[in-house]
Scaffold this active site. Structure first.
Site, mmCIF file in Angstrom:
data_model
loop_
_atom_site.group_PDB
_atom_site.id
_atom_site.type_symbol
_atom_site.label_atom_id
_atom_site.label_comp_id
_atom_site.label_asym_id
_atom_site.label_seq_id
_atom_site.Cartn_x
_atom_site.Cartn_y
_atom_site.Cartn_z
ATOM 1 N N CYS A 21 0.726 -1.444 0.031
ATOM 2 C CA CYS A 21 -0.082 0.000 -0.223
ATOM 3 C C CYS A 21 0.831 1.348 0.029
ATOM 4 O O CYS A 21 0.353 2.247 -0.196
ATOM 5 C CB CYS A 21 -0.922 -0.059 1.359
ATOM 6 S SG CYS A 21 -1.983 -1.480 1.372
ATOM 7 N N HIS B 48 -3.530 6.863 2.843
ATOM 8 C CA HIS B 48 -4.024 5.425 1.996
ATOM 9 C C HIS B 48 -5.083 5.262 2.824
ATOM 10 O O HIS B 48 -5.533 5.253 3.975
ATOM 11 C CB HIS B 48 -2.853 4.450 2.413
ATOM 12 C CG HIS B 48 -3.346 3.008 2.211
ATOM 13 N ND1 HIS B 48 -3.967 2.665 1.094
ATOM 14 C CD2 HIS B 48 -3.401 1.978 2.916
ATOM 15 C CE1 HIS B 48 -4.187 1.535 1.144
ATOM 16 N NE2 HIS B 48 -3.891 0.985 2.306
ATOM 17 N N ASN C 16 -10.207 -0.552 0.176
ATOM 18 C CA ASN C 16 -8.637 -0.422 0.248
ATOM 19 C C ASN C 16 -8.275 -0.866 -1.265
ATOM 20 O O ASN C 16 -8.370 -2.122 -1.424
ATOM 21 C CB ASN C 16 -8.172 -1.454 1.208
ATOM 22 C CG ASN C 16 -6.721 -1.239 1.442
ATOM 23 O OD1 ASN C 16 -6.117 -0.802 0.616
ATOM 24 N ND2 ASN C 16 -6.355 -1.891 2.480
HETATM 25 O O1 UT7 Z 1 -3.863 -1.805 3.699
HETATM 26 C C1 UT7 Z 1 -3.061 -1.643 4.816
HETATM 27 C C2 UT7 Z 1 -2.948 -2.998 5.483
HETATM 28 N N1 UT7 Z 1 -4.439 -3.029 6.234
HETATM 29 C C3 UT7 Z 1 -4.617 -2.556 7.337
HETATM 30 O O2 UT7 Z 1 -3.833 -1.706 7.958
HETATM 31 C C4 UT7 Z 1 -5.868 -3.013 7.974
HETATM 32 C C5 UT7 Z 1 -5.903 -2.660 9.383
HETATM 33 N N2 UT7 Z 1 -6.993 -3.322 10.348
HETATM 34 C C6 UT7 Z 1 -8.399 -3.091 10.058
HETATM 35 O O3 UT7 Z 1 -8.503 -2.417 9.413
HETATM 36 C C7 UT7 Z 1 -9.189 -3.847 11.302
HETATM 37 O O4 UT7 Z 1 -8.427 -4.515 12.090
HETATM 38 C C8 UT7 Z 1 -10.395 -4.596 10.392
HETATM 39 C C9 UT7 Z 1 -11.364 -3.757 9.709
HETATM 40 C C10 UT7 Z 1 -9.484 -5.540 9.390
HETATM 41 C C11 UT7 Z 1 -11.084 -5.377 11.505
HETATM 42 O O5 UT7 Z 1 -11.622 -4.625 12.476
HETATM 43 P P1 UT7 Z 1 -11.399 -5.006 13.978
HETATM 44 O O6 UT7 Z 1 -12.242 -3.597 14.611
HETATM 45 O O7 UT7 Z 1 -9.778 -4.889 14.390
HETATM 46 O O8 UT7 Z 1 -11.940 -6.104 14.142
HETATM 47 P P2 UT7 Z 1 -11.595 -7.448 14.832
HETATM 48 O O9 UT7 Z 1 -10.654 -8.235 13.663
HETATM 49 O O10 UT7 Z 1 -11.096 -7.543 16.090
HETATM 50 O O11 UT7 Z 1 -12.991 -8.593 14.842
HETATM 51 C C12 UT7 Z 1 -14.078 -8.090 15.979
HETATM 52 C C13 UT7 Z 1 -14.923 -9.240 15.575
HETATM 53 C C14 UT7 Z 1 -14.468 -10.476 15.566
HETATM 54 O O12 UT7 Z 1 -15.365 -11.568 16.284
HETATM 55 P P3 UT7 Z 1 -15.246 -11.720 17.718
HETATM 56 O O13 UT7 Z 1 -14.047 -12.817 17.765
HETATM 57 O O14 UT7 Z 1 -15.203 -10.559 18.624
HETATM 58 O O15 UT7 Z 1 -16.446 -12.661 18.207
HETATM 59 C C15 UT7 Z 1 -14.531 -11.008 14.073
HETATM 60 O O16 UT7 Z 1 -14.435 -12.376 13.913
HETATM 61 O O17 UT7 Z 1 -15.687 -8.886 14.194
HETATM 62 C C16 UT7 Z 1 -15.829 -10.038 13.451
HETATM 63 N N3 UT7 Z 1 -15.571 -9.932 12.298
HETATM 64 C C17 UT7 Z 1 -16.642 -9.603 11.380
HETATM 65 N N4 UT7 Z 1 -17.899 -9.628 11.856
HETATM 66 C C18 UT7 Z 1 -18.913 -9.444 10.754
HETATM 67 C C19 UT7 Z 1 -14.520 -9.818 11.524
HETATM 68 N N5 UT7 Z 1 -14.830 -9.419 10.265
HETATM 69 C C20 UT7 Z 1 -16.056 -9.406 10.346
HETATM 70 C C21 UT7 Z 1 -17.212 -9.093 9.269
HETATM 71 N N6 UT7 Z 1 -18.378 -8.803 9.517
HETATM 72 N N7 UT7 Z 1 -16.543 -8.898 7.738
#
Ligand code: UT7
Length: 363
Positions: A120, A260, A290
């Site tokens: 990115c 980004h 993204n």
């Molecule tokens: O491009 C450069 C590199 N990329 C980045 O910099 C991305 C950085 N990270 C992020 O943007 C975020 O961490 C994400 C958007 C990927 C995830 O958001 P988060 O708030 O960190 O969520 P999480 O991974 O902690 O997940 C929270 C919950 C989990 O469920 P439990 O374990 O709490 O029951 C996930 O399984 O949300 C669940 N979850 C979803 N639920 C519904 C993860 N993806 C989804 C989804 N829909 N698509």
């Protein structure tokens, strides 16, 4: 007076262009594919929809449209290019490079061309290289492209990642700038220790794609999002501060920040740490998701065409991505916006016409 050949000179962007494929994948579409909701995606990322390339559209096909638009804005022909740098994580194939294929499609016969792999952050790395090579008199007219067909490496059974990414291309043409104009600073960094936080595990020279890998979708993106999130906010904050300090400026001097577009919450957190008002930050993640290396040049092209940048304005780019890589750049904008340029041209044409009428000469 002509400058000695070893004098370092500046570089600036003289034209931008972008392209996204026509097909749109909405959050409602994704609700039918994985266990997710429109609300979750919007709240956690800020994304509403993303564009997805057709099966027969390769990264170079997206890049060629964005590049032609950038060349047109720069009033340059493909044969004016002596260098093409393509920042991509999703080249058409391993060999030849996406840049060489783009060169062939553009008909840029004089250009050297190569791919740059910094995920990115690729476009910011590319700006740094273009500036250095123009500065060293090794190139006059450089095309820097950020392009991704991320849909080719996204696992559409993994809700953690498939809601995030989109396809697209952005391009910029760079040429020499007068002192104090154009790109004032570029800072880039990486930390390979965090490589596994965002990876495509199989299909490279370390691990061939075998049946086991294919079944585990190891040729697709795997990401530990939470870990990346924290590093991204800190790294983007620090590198923007560094790029501003290298340029002798502060956040208050900036007209626009073009970050980004990985996650709206990452951008907001960075913005709050730096004390930058929301209206100064370009946001289009809701429409494109993204798009990795393409997100900054796409956002820049939109900002230029919307008239959000005028000559003399300071604009900053800041990115973070897989590798992990990060970086930032600060520019004093030089390119007249297309509308203003067209108006200026029309005024000159009118003046010439009235001068010709006054002197009785045809134009
Ligand atoms: O491009 C450069 C590199 N990329 C980045 O910099 C991305 C950085 N990270 C992020 O943007 C975020 O961490 C994400 C958007 C990927 C995830 O958001 P988060 O708030 O960190 O969520 P999480 O991974 O902690 O997940 C929270 C919950 C989990 O469920 P439990 O374990 O709490 O029951 C996930 O399984 O949300 C669940 N979850 C979803 N639920 C519904 C993860 N993806 C989804 C989804 N829909 N698509």
């Amino acid at each position: 007076m002509s400058r000695p050949p070893d004098a370092v000179r500046g570089a600036t962007i003289v034209g931008t262009g972008m392209y996204v494929p026509e097909r749109i994948l909405t959050n409602a579409d994704l609700e039918k594919m994985v266990d997710t909701t429109d609300q979750w995606i919007l709240d956690r990322t800020g994304i509403r929809e993303r564009h997805i390339a057709a099966c027969d559209q390769a990264s170079s096909d997206l890049a060629v449209i964005a590049s032609r638009r950038a060349l047109e804005a720069a009033k340059r022909a493909p044969d004016d290019l002596d260098l093409i740098i393509v920042a991509t994580t999703t080249p058409d194939r391993i060999l030849p490079s996406c840049a060489c294929t783009l060169q062939q499609k553009l008909g840029a016969r004089r250009a050297a061309a190569y791919d740059l792999f910094a995920a990115c952050t690729g476009f910011v790395y590319g700006l740094g290289q273009a500036r250095a090579l123009i500065g060293a008199h090794m190139a006059e007219t450089v095309l820097v492209v950020g392009v991704e067909k991320l849909s080719s490496i996204v696992d559409y059974t993994d809700r953690n990642t498939c809601v995030l990414f989109g396809d697209g291309a952005g391009a910029a043409v760079l040429r020499e700038a007068p002192p104090g104009e154009g790109i004032l600073s570029v800072t880039i960094q990486s930390d390979g220790n965090l490589g596994e936080v965002l990876e495509v595990p199989a299909g490279g020279s370390a691990r061939a794609l075998d049946e086991r890998g294919l079944l585990a979708h190891d040729h697709k993106i795997k990401m530990r999002g939470k870990e990346l999130f924290k590093v991204a906010v800190r790294a983007m904050d620090e590198s923007l501060r560094q790029a501003l300090s290298d340029a002798g400026l502060t956040c208050d001097d900036l007209k626009l920040v073009i970050p980004h577009q990985a996650n709206r919450r990452i951008i907001d957190a960075m913005r709050e740490r730096l004390g930058i008002p929301a209206e100064k930050v370009v946001l289009n993640i809701d429409r494109y998701g993204n798009t990795s290396s393409a997100s900054i040049p796409i956002s820049l092209d939109e900002a230029v065409r919307e008239g959000r940048l005028e000559p003399g304005d300071y604009v900053a780019f800041v990115a973070f991505g897989g590798g992990v890589t990060w970086g930032a750049s600060v520019m004093r904008w030089t390119q007249p916006p297309p509308v203003a340029a067209a108006l200026a041209e029309a005024t000159v044409t009118r003046k010439i016409a009235s001068l010709a009428a006054a002197t009785g000469r045809a134009t």
